[in-house]
Design a protein around this motif. Structure first.
Motif, PDB file in Angstrom:
ATOM      1  N   GLY A  99      -8.682  -1.488   3.785  1.00 20.13           N
ATOM      2  CA  GLY A  99      -8.407  -2.932   4.727  1.00 20.13           C
ATOM      3  C   GLY A  99      -7.693  -3.616   3.004  1.00 20.13           C
ATOM      4  O   GLY A  99      -7.878  -4.992   3.650  1.00 20.13           O
ATOM      5  N   SER A 100      -8.790  -3.716   2.156  1.00 18.16           N
ATOM      6  CA  SER A 100      -8.867  -4.409   1.184  1.00 18.16           C
ATOM      7  C   SER A 100      -8.337  -4.473   0.520  1.00 18.16           C
ATOM      8  O   SER A 100      -8.226  -5.274  -0.705  1.00 18.16           O
ATOM      9  N   ALA A 101      -7.078  -2.881   0.193  1.00 12.33           N
ATOM     10  CA  ALA A 101      -6.196  -3.492  -0.453  1.00 12.33           C
ATOM     11  C   ALA A 101      -5.344  -4.590  -1.142  1.00 12.33           C
ATOM     12  O   ALA A 101      -4.926  -4.837  -0.005  1.00 12.33           O
ATOM     13  N   SER A 102      -4.854  -4.944  -2.784  1.00 10.82           N
ATOM     14  CA  SER A 102      -4.951  -6.219  -3.160  1.00 10.82           C
ATOM     15  C   SER A 102      -3.768  -5.563  -4.228  1.00 10.82           C
ATOM     16  O   SER A 102      -4.181  -4.974  -5.294  1.00 10.82           O
ATOM     17  N   GLY A 141       4.428  -3.919  -5.250  1.00  7.08           N
ATOM     18  CA  GLY A 141       4.076  -3.610  -4.248  1.00  7.08           C
ATOM     19  C   GLY A 141       2.594  -2.316  -4.255  1.00  7.08           C
ATOM     20  O   GLY A 141       2.737  -2.051  -3.468  1.00  7.08           O
ATOM     21  N   VAL A 142       2.278  -2.206  -6.107  1.00  5.45           N
ATOM     22  CA  VAL A 142       1.156  -1.212  -5.446  1.00  5.45           C
ATOM     23  C   VAL A 142       0.192  -2.143  -5.127  1.00  5.45           C
ATOM     24  O   VAL A 142       0.158  -3.514  -6.594  1.00  5.45           O
ATOM     25  N   ARG A 143      -0.835  -1.801  -4.134  1.00  3.08           N
ATOM     26  CA  ARG A 143      -2.279  -2.146  -4.281  1.00  3.08           C
ATOM     27  C   ARG A 143      -3.355  -1.763  -4.237  1.00  3.08           C
ATOM     28  O   ARG A 143      -3.788  -0.317  -4.416  1.00  3.08           O
ATOM     29  N   VAL A 144      -4.315  -2.053  -5.046  1.00  4.92           N
ATOM     30  CA  VAL A 144      -5.548  -1.362  -5.059  1.00  4.92           C
ATOM     31  C   VAL A 144      -6.975  -2.309  -3.859  1.00  4.92           C
ATOM     32  O   VAL A 144      -6.884  -3.540  -3.984  1.00  4.92           O
ATOM     33  N   GLY A 145      -7.860  -0.777  -2.850  1.00  3.91           N
ATOM     34  CA  GLY A 145      -8.663  -1.525  -2.533  1.00  3.91           C
ATOM     35  C   GLY A 145     -10.035  -0.532  -3.194  1.00  3.91           C
ATOM     36  O   GLY A 145      -9.289   0.522  -2.981  1.00  3.91           O
ATOM     37  N   GLN A 146     -11.341  -0.922  -2.843  1.00  4.38           N
ATOM     38  CA  GLN A 146     -12.438  -0.053  -2.697  1.00  4.38           C
ATOM     39  C   GLN A 146     -13.955  -0.803  -2.244  1.00  4.38           C
ATOM     40  O   GLN A 146     -13.822  -1.429  -1.799  1.00  4.38           O
TER      41      GLN A 146
END
Length: 338
Positions: free
Chosen positions: A147-150, A30-35
């Motif tokens: 928006g790009s968090a994956s 459930g943890v996502r990261v976007g940059q």
């Protein structure tokens, strides 16, 4: 030019606990990261967004301050209430307020009834390689990062909020790592009507993401590796710790303090001008641990932070930026163990 490698690819194995599948903060379910990254001419900066599922309902959290020479927007409410209610964003020092405002806009667009929100935004000073006074981060960058968090392996080194950072005399940036804890971490819960112990901690994941930008002497598995002096502005570190283990805010505070302690394992000198912060949160809202359950969690945290910091260095590339200043990547031959 050397190819960016993670520390493990160079034979540097930190600690004894097993990693998650990606060895990253995104191993926590459930943890996502976007940059979003800006890297051109005099500008080397960006935004890194850590986005946990369920943040809008509040997740148990805590902040630890190693040295408060920094701008961590939203930290006092986390201290007061023991929850985060937004994603955690990282950026460069003078852009932190613009990022907080853009995050607030993004949150308000998601919830038409919200009248009070507490955006969490941390920073380190990337002014050595980036024209920090230009404050180039726009709402579009912030929204792109969110928006790009994956759930994929985040880009490390010169990416997002780490694009212009340096650490321990070398080019650094974003780094990440994780550890899994074993079974048998039994909490203090109760038996429900179905005969299930709702307080059993069980196995879980601790994941870490760092924005490394601090001074000291690089130390790899206890061996100092001195670098030429680097006259860089800003000596700070942001550490985000995520877990799916059932910890309450007080226990997460203990975890966050260990995360700051772990900076010493890679050679931080904890300079007076260093803003060193850790934010720890859990995606599990059913606290079930007793304090005696925390030993492997502490170990998972310190090992993950140490490895994430090393990854932030070994994956970074030599960068020339503002006013022709250059930060060199750490030569892999200096630390390669195989």
């Amino acid at each position: 030019m050397q190819i960016p490698r993670r520390a493990r690819e160079l034979g540097v194995i930190v600690g004894t606990l097993p990693t998650g599948p990606l060895n990253a903060i995104t191993d926590v379910p459930g943890v996502r990261v976007g940059q979003a990254t800006i890297s051109s001419g005099d500008l080397h900066t960006g935004v890194t967004a850590i986005v946990p599922d369920g943040f809008a309902d509040g997740l148990p959290a805590a902040v630890a301050v190693g040295n408060g020479y920094g701008k961590l927007v939203g930290s006092t409410q986390v201290d007061e209430l023991g929850v985060i209610e937004t994603p955690v964003l990282l950026t460069g020092t003078l852009s932190v307020f613009r990022v907080a405002d853009a995050l607030l806009t993004w949150l308000l667009d998601r919830d038409a009834r919200a009248t009070s929100l507490n955006p969490i935004v941390g920073e380190t000073n990337d002014g050595h390689l980036s024209d920090i006074r230009r404050r180039p981060i726009t709402p579009e960058h912030v929204h792109a990062a969110l928006g790009s968090a994956s759930s994929e392996l985040p880009l490390e080194g010169c990416a997002g909020a780490g694009t212009g950072t340096t650490a321990l005399g070398f080019k650094a940036g974003i780094g990440t790592a994780s550890r899994t804890t074993g079974s048998g971490l039994v909490g203090s819960g109760t038996i429900d009507s179905g005969g299930v112990d709702s307080g059993t901690g069980g196995s879980g994941v601790v994941g870490v993401l760092v924005q490394a930008n601090f001074s000291g002497t690089l130390t790899v598995l206890g061996t100092p590796i001195p670098a030429p002096p680097l006259d860089a502005d800003g000596n700070s570190c942001m550490i985000v710790v995520a877990t799916d283990l059932p910890l309450d805010a007080r226990q997460l505070g203990r975890v966050a303090r260990r995360a700051v302690f772990a900076m010493g394992r890679v050679g931080s000198d904890f300079s007076p001008g260093s803003g060193d912060y850790a934010i720890a949160f859990s995606t599990n809202r059913t606290p079930a641990f007793t304090d005696r359950d925390l030993k492997p969690v502490f170990q998972a945290t310190t090992e993950s932070v140490e490895e994430a910091l090393l990854n932030s260095l070994t994956t970074a590339t030599t960068t020339t930026g503002f006013q022709g200043r250059t930060a060199h990547a750490v030569p892999h031959d200096l630390i390669r163990l195989r």
